[in-house]
Scaffold this active site. Structure first.
Site: not given
Ligand code: ADP
Length: 498
Positions: A191, A266, A300, A401
């Site tokens: 994804k 990570e 990160c 962060e």
């Molecule tokens: P950032 O804040 O750096 O965007 P996220 O953790 O929100 O980091 O996003 C990292 C990845 O996790 C992206 O691919 C995002 O679409 C996905 N993501 C965000 N929310 C969820 C969730 N509830 N469950 C699974 N994946 C998610």
């Protein structure tokens, strides 16, 4: 600060007018919902691509394809065939590396010059995993009943891997998930992050070209709350390999409970970078600056809490600020740019919000501290590399962060004190120590609670060397043999021999 402006970018060949599709079971398909979403070039604010909005239905299709593929021709690939496949993919990615770096520059603003430096982390990583494909082995274990029983272990692919990746290094993140999966005989549903889908989609094309069988690598684009959450919760996914924020990591842990799937996480950090007065300051100044300013701080493990020993505090922080002011901020696609934009308007709000907060908390800005709007920069999401001095441990800019090019510089007086303060955070991803004293370097390396300690360097990485977190920065390692092990199950076999 030098500002690179007016860099014209031609239309990238991968960016056709047609919306980008999902890659499921070796086919390019529309999202089941028929919906698409628009992405933007953060350097210019211009519309970039239309992307298929995959959701739970598409995740389900992709997971089914990945499950079927596990018992199809892929199951018969011998280790040396998986190795050859990985080497072919590595060659293709090497050939198209500049193009992939150009896509990341357009999609999330990473300076193309920096992207090119990442070859070892991407192509080298794939070649390393190609080698690992023929190096997997179980163990023969001496038990206490040698005449009666023979016992050994087999290593088997864990199965269907859900890979959820962030936007801050889409090319690298995609390869670091696909590489170990292919090496171990797993299948993957990847994804991509909604902000940066292009290079993962292009990698799917290259997987096809390399001869990856249908269903072995699937790439879904879509939102985290829908597609990502569906993948994390899917009962037929055996493992989720996630890179992203700790808040999403916590949601993934909860979502994974349904089938107790394995996880590697990570996550983020608030990493300390500690400069002793005896350090080689000519190296430590650029090192400490780029530990945060690289990729506009959207890393990160960025060394954002800059602890500087009191006698050199004023001089050192001023020199880091001066270094930051001289960096060329501009369009990610301009080869002379050193610092690109932030990824999105949302990220711009967040980072400028922290810059304002730093001032309100009483920190002293030595450089930057604001959005850049001169000339063409006004169209994109640019901020100046920022150094805040007089930061205290309790300030939010020293605790949270920011994910932007913001250094919080904090003075310290001795080694024990700084160690305790450096460790006083819920995170533990990266850390830096700058000193000429070898004994001090060793003592610090043992006492810092973080997954990586970089001494007289920052962000050094290699395919064979593990990277990952302590504490709330997650668990599991990427790089090295441990990474491969995380895609394997251990099966124990007992044979009665008497
Ligand atoms: P950032 O804040 O750096 O965007 P996220 O953790 O929100 O980091 O996003 C990292 C990845 O996790 C992206 O691919 C995002 O679409 C996905 N993501 C965000 N929310 C969820 C969730 N509830 N469950 C699974 N994946 C998610």
């Amino acid at each position: 600060m030098t500002i690179a402006v007016s860099y014209g970018v031609g239309r990238h060949p991968f960016l056709t007018e047609q919306a980008k599709r999902l890659f499921i079971d070796g086919q390019w398909v529309e999202a089941a919902s028929g919906k698409t979403f628009q992405t933007f070039n953060p350097s210019t604010g211009e519309a970039l691509a239309m992307i298929a909005e995959g959701d739970g239905v598409d995740i389900d299709r992709a997971v089914s394809a990945a499950r079927r593929a596990l018992s199809g021709p892929w199951a018969k690939f011998k280790p040396f065939e998986r190795q050859n496949l990985l080497l072919r993919l590595a060659d293709l990615i090497d050939t198209h590396f500049d193009e992939l770096a150009a896509l990341d520059a357009l999609d999330m603003g990473a300076p193309i010059s920096r992207g090119r430096e990442g070859r070892l982390r991407v192509v080298g990583m794939l070649r390393y995993y190609a080698g690992q494909a023929t190096a997997l082995h179980g163990e023969t274990i001496e038990n206490s009943l040698p005449g009666q029983f023979f016992s050994f272990t087999l290593k088997e692919p864990i199965g269907v891997v859900g890979a959820i990746i962030p936007w801050n290094g889409p090319l690298k993140s995609a390869i670091w998930k696909i590489g170990p999966a292919l090496a171990t005989g797993c299948t993957v549903v990847l994804k991509a992050a909604e902000e940066a889908c292009l290079s993962p989609l292009r990698i799917a094309e290259l997987c096809q070209e390399a001869g990856v069988p249908p269903g072995v690598v699937n790439v879904i684009t879509g939102y985290g709350e829908t597609a990502g959450a569906a993948l994390a919760a899917h009962l037929d996914v055996d493992k989720v390999a996630f890179t992203g924020s700790h808040l999403t990591g916590q949601k993934i842990i909860q979502a994974s409970a349904g089938n107790l799937k394995r996880l590697s996480l990570e996550l983020g950090g608030k990493s300390p970078d500690i400069v002793f007065a005896d350090a080689d300051l000519d190296k430590a100044v650029p090192g400490a600056a780029m530990a945060v300013f690289a990729n506009s701080g959207q890393v990160c493990s960025a060394g954002t809490r800059l602890f500087v020993e009191q006698p050199i505090y004023e001089e050192f922080t001023q020199r880091v600020a001066t270094f930051g002011k001289a960096l060329r901020v501009g369009n990610g696609s301009d080869p002379t740019t050193q610092i690109g934009p932030l990824v999105s308007a949302e990220q711009l709000d967040r980072v400028t919000g922290y810059m304002a907060l730093g001032r309100r908390e009483g920190a002293r800005p030595l450089s930057g501290g604001e959005r850049l709007t001169q000339g063409d920069l006004a169209r994109g999401y640019f901020v100046a590399p920022t150094v805040f001095a007089d930061v205290t441990d309790g300030m939010r800019i020293a605790q949270e962060e920011i994910f932007g090019p913001v250094i919080s510089a904090i003075p310290f007086t001795d080694m024990d004190e700084v160690t305790q303060r450096a460790n006083a955070t819920p995170f533990g991803l990266g850390s830096g120590v700058w000193t000429r004293d070898v004994g001090k370097a060793h003592r610090m390396a043992r006492s810092i609670r973080a997954g990586s300690v970089w001494v007289n360097c920052y962000q050094a990485m290699d395919p064979a060397v593990p990277f990952g977190g302590y504490k709330m920065s997650g668990y599991g390692r990427e790089g090295g043999k441990q990474h491969v092990e995380e895609f394997l199950n251990v099966k124990t076999v007992w044979i009665r021999t008497d």
